[in-house]
Motif scaffolding. Structure first.
Motif, PDB file in Angstrom:
ATOM      1  N   ASP A  59       0.846  -1.192   0.000  1.00 28.03           N
ATOM      2  CA  ASP A  59       0.000   0.000   0.000  1.00 28.03           C
ATOM      3  C   ASP A  59       0.884   1.246   0.000  1.00 28.03           C
ATOM      4  N   ILE A  82      -0.462   4.370  -0.393  1.00 26.47           N
ATOM      5  CA  ILE A  82      -1.306   5.527  -0.122  1.00 26.47           C
ATOM      6  C   ILE A  82      -1.511   5.760   1.375  1.00 26.47           C
ATOM      7  N   SER A  83      -1.688   4.696   2.140  1.00 27.77           N
ATOM      8  CA  SER A  83      -1.938   4.838   3.570  1.00 27.77           C
ATOM      9  C   SER A  83      -0.708   5.381   4.292  1.00 27.77           C
ATOM     10  N   PRO A  84      -0.921   6.167   5.367  1.00 25.72           N
ATOM     11  CA  PRO A  84       0.227   6.686   6.120  1.00 25.72           C
ATOM     12  C   PRO A  84       0.963   5.565   6.834  1.00 25.72           C
ATOM     13  N   ILE A  85       2.248   5.795   7.077  1.00 21.95           N
ATOM     14  CA  ILE A  85       3.045   4.807   7.805  1.00 21.95           C
ATOM     15  C   ILE A  85       3.055   5.174   9.283  1.00 21.95           C
ATOM     16  N   ASP A  86       3.408   4.228  10.117  1.00 22.39           N
ATOM     17  CA  ASP A  86       3.392   4.436  11.567  1.00 22.39           C
ATOM     18  C   ASP A  86       4.734   4.947  12.067  1.00 22.39           C
TER      19      ASP A  86
END
Length: 93
Positions: A72, A74-78
């Motif tokens: 993915d 597009i999703s933000p990373i932690d």
């Protein structure tokens, strides 16, 4: 052949009469090596034999099919950014 160099930084030159006699062989050499040959007439450069390279009409989508996206994107990373962790910190020039 007279005028052949083929060393680094130097362009290989050939007389038009010699080019005419060995045209097909020279075309194969240029395609294989990628080096250009300058063809001269009466000692003056008149043409260049260069390897054919496919040119893109448009750069948009030029890498389509060569780049593979894994996961993915597009999703933000932690991961907390340093700017968010220390908002009062300034960089010293």
């Amino acid at each position: 052949m007279a005028g052949e160099t083929g060393t680094r930084g130097e362009v290989r030159t050939i007389k038009a009469s010699e080019f005419k006699a060995t045209c097909l062989r020279l075309m194969d050499e240029v395609a294989k090596s990628g080096d250009e040959i300058v063809i001269t007439k009466n000692g003056r450069p008149t043409a260049r034999l260069v390897p054919y390279r496919k040119q893109f009409r448009d750069w948009f989508g030029a890498d389509r099919g060569t780049i593979k996206i894994l996961g993915d994107i597009i999703s933000p990373i932690d991961v907390e950014w340093e700017a968010e962790a220390h908002p009062d910190r300034t960089l010293d020039p």
